[in-house]
Every structure is written in structure tokens, then in C-alpha cells.
Design an enzyme around this catalytic site. Sequence first.
Site, PDB file in Angstrom:
ATOM      1  N   GLY A   1      39.784  43.203  23.314  1.00 38.35           N
ATOM      2  CA  GLY A   1      40.690  42.279  24.090  1.00 38.35           C
ATOM      3  C   GLY A   1      41.437  41.574  22.931  1.00 38.35           C
TER       4      GLY A   1
ATOM      5  N   CYS B   1      36.690  48.287  38.626  1.00 38.73           N
ATOM      6  CA  CYS B   1      37.631  48.676  39.849  1.00 38.73           C
ATOM      7  C   CYS B   1      37.341  47.882  40.975  1.00 38.73           C
ATOM      8  CB  CYS B   1      37.193  50.344  40.003  1.00 38.73           C
ATOM      9  SG  CYS B   1      37.619  51.499  38.778  1.00 38.73           S
TER      10      CYS B   1
ATOM     11  N   SER C   1      40.012  52.506  26.655  1.00 42.05           N
ATOM     12  CA  SER C   1      40.488  53.337  27.717  1.00 42.05           C
ATOM     13  C   SER C   1      41.693  53.006  28.143  1.00 42.05           C
ATOM     14  CB  SER C   1      39.632  53.145  28.835  1.00 42.05           C
ATOM     15  OG  SER C   1      39.813  53.893  29.890  1.00 42.05           O
TER      16      SER C   1
ATOM     17  N   LYS D   1      31.546  48.837  31.867  1.00 42.90           N
ATOM     18  CA  LYS D   1      32.687  48.118  31.211  1.00 42.90           C
ATOM     19  C   LYS D   1      33.038  46.798  32.192  1.00 42.90           C
ATOM     20  CE  LYS D   1      37.113  48.298  29.420  1.00 42.90           C
ATOM     21  NZ  LYS D   1      38.193  49.165  29.427  1.00 42.90           N
TER      22      LYS D   1
ATOM     23  N   GLY E   1      47.196  51.402  38.127  1.00 42.90           N
ATOM     24  CA  GLY E   1      46.748  52.055  39.348  1.00 42.90           C
ATOM     25  C   GLY E   1      45.882  53.225  39.069  1.00 42.90           C
ATOM     26  N   LEU E   2      45.372  53.355  38.029  1.00 43.22           N
ATOM     27  CA  LEU E   2      44.386  54.460  37.782  1.00 43.22           C
ATOM     28  C   LEU E   2      44.911  55.853  38.350  1.00 43.22           C
ATOM     29  CD1 LEU E   2      41.091  53.052  39.043  1.00 43.22           C
ATOM     30  CD2 LEU E   2      41.393  53.573  36.710  1.00 43.22           C
TER      31      LEU E   2
ATOM     32  N   ASN F   1      37.615  43.910  30.206  1.00 41.87           N
ATOM     33  CA  ASN F   1      38.713  44.821  30.648  1.00 41.87           C
ATOM     34  C   ASN F   1      39.894  43.697  30.848  1.00 41.87           C
ATOM     35  OD1 ASN F   1      40.376  46.768  32.325  1.00 41.87           O
ATOM     36  ND2 ASN F   1      38.479  47.550  32.808  1.00 41.87           N
TER      37      ASN F   1
HETATM   38  C1  LIG Z   1      48.312  50.557  29.920  1.00 36.92           C
HETATM   39  C2  LIG Z   1      46.597  50.228  30.084  1.00 36.92           C
HETATM   40  C3  LIG Z   1      45.906  51.043  30.828  1.00 36.92           C
HETATM   41  C4  LIG Z   1      44.482  50.849  30.748  1.00 36.92           C
HETATM   42  N1  LIG Z   1      43.761  51.789  31.677  1.00 36.92           N
HETATM   43  C5  LIG Z   1      42.390  51.722  31.635  1.00 36.92           C
HETATM   44  C6  LIG Z   1      41.571  52.523  32.279  1.00 36.92           C
HETATM   45  O1  LIG Z   1      41.893  53.517  32.814  1.00 36.92           O
HETATM   46  N2  LIG Z   1      40.129  52.060  32.466  1.00 36.92           N
HETATM   47  C7  LIG Z   1      39.548  51.053  31.760  1.00 36.92           C
HETATM   48  O2  LIG Z   1      38.442  50.946  31.756  1.00 36.92           O
HETATM   49  N3  LIG Z   1      40.530  49.962  31.216  1.00 36.92           N
HETATM   50  C8  LIG Z   1      41.754  50.286  30.976  1.00 36.92           C
HETATM   51  N4  LIG Z   1      42.609  49.550  30.499  1.00 36.92           N
HETATM   52  C9  LIG Z   1      41.726  48.489  29.704  1.00 36.92           C
HETATM   53  C10 LIG Z   1      41.702  48.560  28.271  1.00 36.92           C
HETATM   54  O3  LIG Z   1      40.827  49.631  28.022  1.00 36.92           O
HETATM   55  C11 LIG Z   1      40.973  47.119  27.534  1.00 36.92           C
HETATM   56  O4  LIG Z   1      39.868  46.881  28.249  1.00 36.92           O
HETATM   57  C12 LIG Z   1      42.096  46.182  27.737  1.00 36.92           C
HETATM   58  O5  LIG Z   1      43.464  46.641  27.443  1.00 36.92           O
HETATM   59  C13 LIG Z   1      41.860  44.882  26.675  1.00 36.92           C
HETATM   60  O6  LIG Z   1      42.091  45.383  25.370  1.00 36.92           O
HETATM   61  P1  LIG Z   1      43.576  45.189  24.729  1.00 36.92           P
HETATM   62  O7  LIG Z   1      43.700  43.696  24.603  1.00 36.92           O
HETATM   63  O8  LIG Z   1      43.144  45.564  23.135  1.00 36.92           O
HETATM   64  O9  LIG Z   1      44.365  46.115  25.112  1.00 36.92           O
HETATM   65  C14 LIG Z   1      43.839  49.528  30.327  1.00 36.92           C
HETATM   66  C15 LIG Z   1      44.900  48.928  29.327  1.00 36.92           C
HETATM   67  C16 LIG Z   1      46.230  49.187  29.411  1.00 36.92           C
HETATM   68  C17 LIG Z   1      47.058  48.236  28.487  1.00 36.92           C
END
Ligand SMILES: Cc1cc2nc3c(=O)[nH]c(=O)nc-3n(C[C@H](O)[C@H](O)[C@H](O)COP(=O)(O)O)c2cc1C
Length: 332
Positions: A252, A139, A30, A174, A81-82, A201
Site C-alpha cells: 500500500g 472481490c 497483483s 489478500k 474490473g478484473l 488491497n
Molecule cells: C491498476 C491496478 C490493478 C490491480 N489489480 C489487482 C488484481 O487484479 N488483484 C489484486 O489482488 N490486486 C490488484 N490491485 C491491487 C494491488 O495489488 C495492491 O494491493 C494495491 O495497489 C496497493 O498497493 P500500491 O499502493 O503499491 O499500488 C491492483 C492495483 C492497481 C493499481
Amino acid sequence: MSASNGAPANIDLSVDIGGVTLTNPTIAASGCYNRGAEFGRVVDISAYGAITLKSVTREPRLGNAMPRIALTPAGMLNAIGLEGPGIDYFVAHEAPKLSSVPTVVIASAAGFTVGEFVDVASAIDGLPGVAAIELDVSCPNVDSEGECFAVDPRTTDAVVAAVKRRVKLPVIAKLTPNVADIRPIARAAEEAGADAISLVNSLRAMAIDVERARPTLANGTGGLTGPAIRPVAVYQVWESAQTVRIPIIGMGGIETGRDALELMMAGASAVAIGTANFRDPLVAAHVRDAIAEEARRRGFASVRALTGLANPGFAGKRWPADRRPQRLGVSR
Ligand SMILES: Cc1cc2nc3c(=O)[nH]c(=O)nc-3n(C[C@H](O)[C@H](O)[C@H](O)COP(=O)(O)O)c2cc1C
């Protein structure tokens, strides 16, 4: 020998996440493909077994002030910030495009109260083209001084149970890595009826702009993602896999097939990729093919055999009864 999609032939790549079948175990995390439909023009989203949409809130939100992204030596900090147009706009203008997304779509609901989660998830439930709902319980909870829902088993239970009472689609909780012990949280999500959990997350973190002597992000703190957090994710997936029987989506810091295999062998049934998409739009295909190749190399007919392979306490209980769960020793 290769199948037409580049993965080794004769390997069953499919996985089941809470009753939803994915053609392969890679998922777009996400926040990295916004709310989906526009990206089909840029990259081949069908390489992913599923795509998780950017979390949707009940009200429209502008998000945090800039700067809200900062690079770190092994990842990035974000404090978006969503940001988003809110659930009514999503349902009216964005959701109608989802049926054309060429892979399974998981919508993501965020909220700052239990009621907001229920409202958003109820509005998503039944939308054409949406196969499951992920709850961003990482959140902040406004009824609890902004503490994350998922740092407490009771508030995790409150969100998941309330949503489960109202929706028919499978629900994925999540979880946040910002806890001392992930196991009671994972258990609470399972007992509240979650069909799967996903973790991790982003890890709460910050950077200081030394020149200006103030935090680099306008928000002060942010979430760390990318390779820096992978060992945390592997550990928490490992612990969760010894605790729950529902499927786990591990994420992650995945950048390569080897990284994804770490999470699968710790106990994840599927893996999600976030930050790496910003650097390599083809990352999903590479990771998918490497997972299939590893299954082939080990003589497995299905990539599902890789789940929990390194984790003797994997609650899926594919291990002989005489192999007791291995508790990790003190590491200091
Ligand atoms: C720019 C950005 C925006 C994100 N927005 C959300 C979100 O809206 N909701 C959510 O559950 N996780 C969000 N995440 C978290 C990712 O879904 C994921 O859990 C986290 O980045 C770890 O994975 P990665 O290391 O492969 O990025 C966001 C991550 C990034 C980098």
C-alpha cells in the site's frame, strides 16, 4: 561493500512466505505486471523476490468501461474490473511461459462465488513455475449483494477453507482495507488454513469530474492506491501482526525503501509494490537495497530481523515475555 546485485554484502536477504523462499522481501503486487512473462523484456523482474500475477477469473471478462483510471494528489484510482481472458486461456496460453520468469511466481485467483475461487485455484495448482496462489478475497461476493468476501470473517473462512481443501500449493489470502477492524478477518484467514496473508488491497474511493458533474470513473467508484493509503496499510499490518502468526505481505503506497521499512517494522515479512511500478520500473531494486542497507546499519545479519521491530505485540513473539502488546490509544 556491495554484492553484485547492488545490495550490501553479507546480509541475508531471503525471507520465507508460507514455505516459499524468496531471495529478497520485495514482491510485485497483483495487477501491475499483468500475467508476467512479457515484462522480462522491459524491466529486470529478477530484482523482485517474487511477482504476483494479475488476478485470473473463471470466465473471460472485458472489465469496466473507460475511463477506469484517474490520478489523485497522492495516488491513483482504478476500476479495471478484473479484465482478463479467464482461467482456460490462462492455463493454455499464458501459464506455459511462466517457467521462464526469472523470479518466484505467485498466481492470483479471483472469484465471485466460493465455487469460482475453488475452480480457478484448482486449475492453477500444480502449474509448472507457480509457487503459491494468492486469493483476491477483496472481490465482491454475488451471493451477498456484492459485498466483499474479506469484509466478513465467515466468508473469508469459506473461501480460504474451500480452496485449502483442494490445492497443494501454499495459499495467501489478500485482504481488503475496507473494514472497521482487520483483526477478525486476519484471524479467520489464519484459522481457515491460509499460509500467509497479504494486505492491503485498494481502498474504496471515488472522484467527481466537476466540469461534467458526474463521477470521473465510468464505474462510479474505484480503488485508491499509492502513497495516500500507506498509513492505512501500516496500521492494518500492525494490527494483523499482533493477531496472526503466519507471515504477512505488507503493501500500500510503497515508493521508497523507507516506506517498505515502515511496513516491515509494523510486522510484514515481505512487501509488495504496485502503483510505484508505473512511475519507476527500477523501484524494486531500490527498495530491496534500502532494506538490506537498513539491516546492515542496525547490525543485523538478516533482513528478517526487521520484521515487527517497531511492534511490541508482534505475534512472532521475538519480544521478551514481560513486554506486553501495546494497544493503541484513542486518537480523537
Ligand atoms: C491498476 C491496478 C490493478 C490491480 N489489480 C489487482 C488484481 O487484479 N488483484 C489484486 O489482488 N490486486 C490488484 N490491485 C491491487 C494491488 O495489488 C495492491 O494491493 C494495491 O495497489 C496497493 O498497493 P500500491 O499502493 O503499491 O499500488 C491492483 C492495483 C492497481 C493499481
